[in-house]
Every structure is written in structure tokens, then in C-alpha cells.
Motif scaffolding. Structure first.
Motif, PDB file in Angstrom:
ATOM      1  N   THR A   1       0.847  -1.204   0.000  1.00  0.00           N
ATOM      2  CA  THR A   1       0.000   0.000   0.000  1.00  0.00           C
ATOM      3  C   THR A   1       0.882   1.253   0.000  1.00  0.00           C
TER       4      THR A   1
ATOM      5  N   ASP B   1       0.104   5.421  -4.347  1.00  0.00           N
ATOM      6  CA  ASP B   1      -1.302   5.815  -4.470  1.00  0.00           C
ATOM      7  C   ASP B   1      -2.069   4.977  -5.481  1.00  0.00           C
ATOM      8  N   ASP B   2      -1.389   4.527  -6.532  1.00  0.00           N
ATOM      9  CA  ASP B   2      -2.024   3.741  -7.587  1.00  0.00           C
ATOM     10  C   ASP B   2      -1.932   2.257  -7.224  1.00  0.00           C
ATOM     11  N   ASP B   3      -3.081   1.600  -7.143  1.00  0.00           N
ATOM     12  CA  ASP B   3      -3.109   0.197  -6.724  1.00  0.00           C
ATOM     13  C   ASP B   3      -2.353  -0.705  -7.701  1.00  0.00           C
TER      14      ASP B   3
END
Length: 105
Positions: free
Chosen positions: A49, A52-54
Motif C-alpha cells: 500500500t 497511491d495507484d493500486d
């Protein structure tokens, strides 16, 4: 010395489609051995995690699962996170320079 790397999909697509530094990275892998002999397919559970972008976090998961030394990407958000844990994050051009340095040793 063996160097384990993760290629971001954008580097692979750019390498096949447009050449340049990404293409040279792919050429280096293919010239050394067949791509399937230098690749390790991982399917880790999604745990990172950090970014920000999965989708970028899945790249980190793959790098960790494969015990990678380097992530090669053209994604500036991933590059800005360098290093991620003990994994260096570099552009294709930076990786080629790193390979050249290793060859001189």
C-alpha cells in the motif's frame, strides 16, 4: 553477479513497440538468454500500500515476491518512490547504465 529485476509493463510494451532504451533493456535480456529463462512469474497476494495507484502497488508486490534488486519503469510516480524498501527503482536508461557499470567490474 546476478541482478534480479522487475520490468514494468510500460517498459515491455515500449520496448516492443518503439525501441529506444526500453527496447535495449529487452534486447539485453533476450541476448543473455531466452526471455522465459530469465523471467520469474509471481502471483503474490496484494499487500503493498506504498503507492497511491493500486496497480503500482501490485508491481511492488511482484518485485518483493521475486526478491528483485531493481524495478525498471517509466512511471514517474513509481520512480519518485525510489527506493522502495531495499529495491531500487530506475528508468530503462538508468538500468542500461547500471548494466554497463556491472560489466566493467
Amino acid at each position: 553477479m546476478t541482478l534480479r529485476v522487475v520490468l514494468d509493463t510500460n517498459v515491455v510494451v515500449s520496448g516492443f513497440g518503439w525501441g529506444g532504451h526500453p527496447g535495449q533493456v529487452l534486447d539485453a535480456a533476450v541476448l543473455t538468454e531466452l526471455l522465459n529463462r530469465v523471467s520469474l512469474v509471481t502471483d503474490p497476494p496484494p499487500t503493498a500500500t506504498i503507492l497511491d495507484d493500486d496497480d503500482d502497488n501490485r508491481l511492488v508486490d511482484a518485485a518483493k515476491a521475486g526478491n528483485a534488486d531493481v524495478i525498471i519503469t517509466g512511471d514517474q510516480l513509481v520512480l519518485d518512490a525510489d527506493p522502495i524498501d531495499n529495491i531500487r527503482v530506475v528508468t530503462p536508461a538508468e538500468f542500461l547504465a547500471l548494466l554497463e557499470q556491472l560489466d566493467r567490474r
